[in-house]
Write an enzyme that holds these catalytic residues in place. Structure first.
Site, PDB file in Angstrom:
ATOM      1  N   ASP A  28       0.862  -1.185   0.000  1.00 21.86           N
ATOM      2  CA  ASP A  28       0.000   0.000   0.000  1.00 21.86           C
ATOM      3  C   ASP A  28       0.899   1.235   0.000  1.00 21.86           C
ATOM      4  O   ASP A  28       2.085   1.148   0.303  1.00 21.86           O
ATOM      5  CB  ASP A  28      -0.888  -0.007   1.260  1.00 21.86           C
ATOM      6  CG  ASP A  28      -1.778   1.230   1.333  1.00 21.86           C
ATOM      7  OD1 ASP A  28      -2.326   1.639   0.294  1.00 21.86           O
ATOM      8  OD2 ASP A  28      -1.905   1.819   2.429  1.00 21.86           O
ATOM      9  N   SER A  29       0.291   2.360  -0.290  1.00 18.47           N
ATOM     10  CA  SER A  29       1.031   3.627  -0.227  1.00 18.47           C
ATOM     11  C   SER A  29       1.475   3.924   1.206  1.00 18.47           C
ATOM     12  O   SER A  29       2.413   4.679   1.420  1.00 18.47           O
ATOM     13  CB  SER A  29       0.146   4.756  -0.737  1.00 18.47           C
ATOM     14  OG  SER A  29      -1.066   4.779  -0.005  1.00 18.47           O
ATOM     15  N   CYS A  35     -11.217   2.831  -0.878  1.00 16.44           N
ATOM     16  CA  CYS A  35      -9.954   3.360  -0.334  1.00 16.44           C
ATOM     17  C   CYS A  35      -9.601   2.553   0.900  1.00 16.44           C
ATOM     18  O   CYS A  35     -10.487   2.198   1.685  1.00 16.44           O
ATOM     19  CB  CYS A  35     -10.124   4.835   0.039  1.00 16.44           C
ATOM     20  SG  CYS A  35      -8.669   5.560   0.824  1.00 16.44           S
ATOM     21  N   THR A  36      -8.300   2.290   1.073  1.00 19.12           N
ATOM     22  CA  THR A  36      -7.831   1.513   2.230  1.00 19.12           C
ATOM     23  C   THR A  36      -8.321   2.062   3.562  1.00 19.12           C
ATOM     24  O   THR A  36      -8.544   1.308   4.502  1.00 19.12           O
ATOM     25  CB  THR A  36      -6.288   1.554   2.275  1.00 19.12           C
ATOM     26  OG1 THR A  36      -5.859   2.911   2.074  1.00 19.12           O
ATOM     27  CG2 THR A  36      -5.667   0.650   1.246  1.00 19.12           C
ATOM     28  N   HIS A  37      -8.431   3.395   3.646  1.00 17.94           N
ATOM     29  CA  HIS A  37      -8.722   4.019   4.937  1.00 17.94           C
ATOM     30  C   HIS A  37     -10.197   3.999   5.328  1.00 17.94           C
ATOM     31  O   HIS A  37     -10.532   4.163   6.496  1.00 17.94           O
ATOM     32  CB  HIS A  37      -8.267   5.479   4.914  1.00 17.94           C
ATOM     33  CG  HIS A  37      -6.786   5.657   4.924  1.00 17.94           C
ATOM     34  ND1 HIS A  37      -5.959   5.084   3.982  1.00 17.94           N
ATOM     35  CD2 HIS A  37      -5.983   6.344   5.770  1.00 17.94           C
ATOM     36  CE1 HIS A  37      -4.705   5.421   4.247  1.00 17.94           C
ATOM     37  NE2 HIS A  37      -4.697   6.184   5.325  1.00 17.94           N
ATOM     38  N   CYS A  47      -3.751  -0.874  -2.002  1.00 16.93           N
ATOM     39  CA  CYS A  47      -4.035   0.536  -2.299  1.00 16.93           C
ATOM     40  C   CYS A  47      -4.983   0.655  -3.494  1.00 16.93           C
ATOM     41  O   CYS A  47      -4.661   0.200  -4.597  1.00 16.93           O
ATOM     42  CB  CYS A  47      -2.707   1.224  -2.597  1.00 16.93           C
ATOM     43  SG  CYS A  47      -2.877   2.966  -2.957  1.00 16.93           S
ATOM     44  N   ASN A  48      -6.115   1.279  -3.263  1.00 16.20           N
ATOM     45  CA  ASN A  48      -7.078   1.466  -4.361  1.00 16.20           C
ATOM     46  C   ASN A  48      -6.505   2.360  -5.450  1.00 16.20           C
ATOM     47  O   ASN A  48      -6.727   2.126  -6.632  1.00 16.20           O
ATOM     48  CB  ASN A  48      -8.372   2.091  -3.839  1.00 16.20           C
ATOM     49  CG  ASN A  48      -9.350   1.062  -3.325  1.00 16.20           C
ATOM     50  OD1 ASN A  48     -10.304   0.716  -3.993  1.00 16.20           O
ATOM     51  ND2 ASN A  48      -9.103   0.535  -2.134  1.00 16.20           N
ATOM     52  N   GLU A  97      -6.426   8.618   9.584  1.00 18.55           N
ATOM     53  CA  GLU A  97      -5.068   8.524  10.158  1.00 18.55           C
ATOM     54  C   GLU A  97      -5.004   9.208  11.514  1.00 18.55           C
ATOM     55  O   GLU A  97      -4.294   8.766  12.408  1.00 18.55           O
ATOM     56  CB  GLU A  97      -4.049   9.148   9.204  1.00 18.55           C
ATOM     57  CG  GLU A  97      -3.993   8.362   7.915  1.00 18.55           C
ATOM     58  CD  GLU A  97      -2.659   8.383   7.215  1.00 18.55           C
ATOM     59  OE1 GLU A  97      -1.823   9.230   7.533  1.00 18.55           O
ATOM     60  OE2 GLU A  97      -2.476   7.518   6.328  1.00 18.55           O
TER      61      GLU A  97
HETATM   62  N1  DGL Z   1      -4.012   3.841   0.046  1.00 21.23           N
HETATM   63  C1  DGL Z   1      -4.691   4.893  -0.677  1.00 21.23           C
HETATM   64  C2  DGL Z   1      -5.913   4.288  -1.389  1.00 21.23           C
HETATM   65  O1  DGL Z   1      -6.427   3.269  -1.013  1.00 21.23           O
HETATM   66  C3  DGL Z   1      -5.115   6.021   0.234  1.00 21.23           C
HETATM   67  C4  DGL Z   1      -3.956   6.858   0.755  1.00 21.23           C
HETATM   68  C5  DGL Z   1      -3.180   7.537  -0.338  1.00 21.23           C
HETATM   69  O2  DGL Z   1      -3.678   8.523  -0.926  1.00 21.23           O
HETATM   70  O3  DGL Z   1      -2.083   7.098  -0.628  1.00 21.23           O
HETATM   71  O4  DGL Z   1      -6.357   4.840  -2.364  1.00 21.23           O
END
Ligand code: DGL
Length: 276
Positions: free
Chosen positions: A17-18, A193-195, A80-81, A159
């Site tokens: 993931d990012s 999105c992961t979050h 990561c999406n 976060e």
């Molecule tokens: N992990 C990213 C996603 O799922 C969200 C955080 C980012 O912007 O890197 O899109």
């Protein structure tokens, strides 16, 4: 005598993931496949991907995947999406092992949930701009009507741990008011999105309040875990050996002790610092 497992069965699953948000996918995979060893990489030095250009996201994602492949993974999960939406073809081309992104499982789960084929998708700017969810949903059902919205404030809220207070509530309402204004009949909302799984209760409440009807919430982390299970195990295969291990790497370790447990749902032993 039990059959020895093929060597590939003992290799870990790689997840990247990012940042730390992808630990929501790790959490879902550990629930679905508790015996599997996992290697996680969070590209925390370069997060967020959500506001970056597709070329940059692709370049960063390929570096993350290379790292996981060097650790001998048998399957790559692109938690990561934003990376899934912008880099999946390049990632698949570069990988000798299967690569599962977040978008296709999320789209399939949405179609399983909707009754009226009106689906909403929320995600980062990069995910929404890519049009990946529209394409994935249309490929599975050309008659589905898809409405999307970028919700950039939701990542920092998650976060920060502000996931169930009046600020989260106000932000969720404001975004969802905009989404439901575009299509008041949406009956399904994909958390692309992961979050966002951390904000699921607040998004669920806001969606019902704004829409005035029930809205099914589909979380792409759980959908990915199911896709991983389908890729690795035959239906009905419920082998449960010793619990799998989890090894976590990150490209920057600042604040991880504080933030990572929110996403994994338990403390993380340690993050090993790596430079990609
Ligand atoms: N992990 C990213 C996603 O799922 C969200 C955080 C980012 O912007 O890197 O899109």
């Amino acid at each position: 005598m039990t059959e020895p497992e093929p060597a590939s069965a003992r290799r870990p699953i790689g997840v990247f993931d990012s940042g730390v948000g992808g630990l929501t996918v790790v959490r879902a995979v550990r629930r679905a496949l508790p015996g599997e060893d996992l290697v996680y990489l969070g590209d925390t030095a370069r997060v967020p991907y959500g506001a970056k250009s597709p070329r940059t996201v692709e370049r960063y994602s390929l570096a993350c995947q290379r790292f996981l492949l060097d650790h001998g993974v048998k399957l790559v999960l692109v938690a990561c999406n934003t990376a899934s939406a912008n880099a999946l073809p390049a990632l698949r081309e570069a990988s000798p092992v299967p690569v599962i992104g977040a978008v296709d499982p999320g789209a399939a789960a949405a179609l399983g949930a909707t009754r009226n084929r009106r689906v909403g998708v929320i995600g980062t700017l990069g995910t929404i701009r890519s049009g990946a969810y529209e394409r994935a949903l249309a490929a599975l059902d050309p008659g589905v009507v898809v409405t999307t919205l970028a919700c950039p404030l939701l990542v920092p809220l998650a976060e920060e741990g502000w996931t169930d207070d009046e600020i989260a509530e106000a932000v969720a309402r404001r975004y969802l008011t905009q989404l439901f204004a575009a299509d008041p009949a949406l009956d399904t909302l994909v958390l692309g999105c992961t979050h966002y799984p951390l904000l699921a209760p607040v998004l669920d409440r806001a969606a019902r309040a704004v829409a005035g009807h029930a809205v099914a919430i589909v979380d792409s982390a759980s959908a990915m875990a199911e896709a991983a299970r389908a890729a690795l195990h035959a239906p009905g295969d419920n082998r449960r050996g010793a619990p799998g291990t989890l090894r976590c790497f990150a490209t920057d370790t600042s604040r991880l002790d504080e933030i990572a447990p929110r996403f994994l749902g338990e403390p993380v032993d340690r993050f090993e610092l790596v430079d990609l």
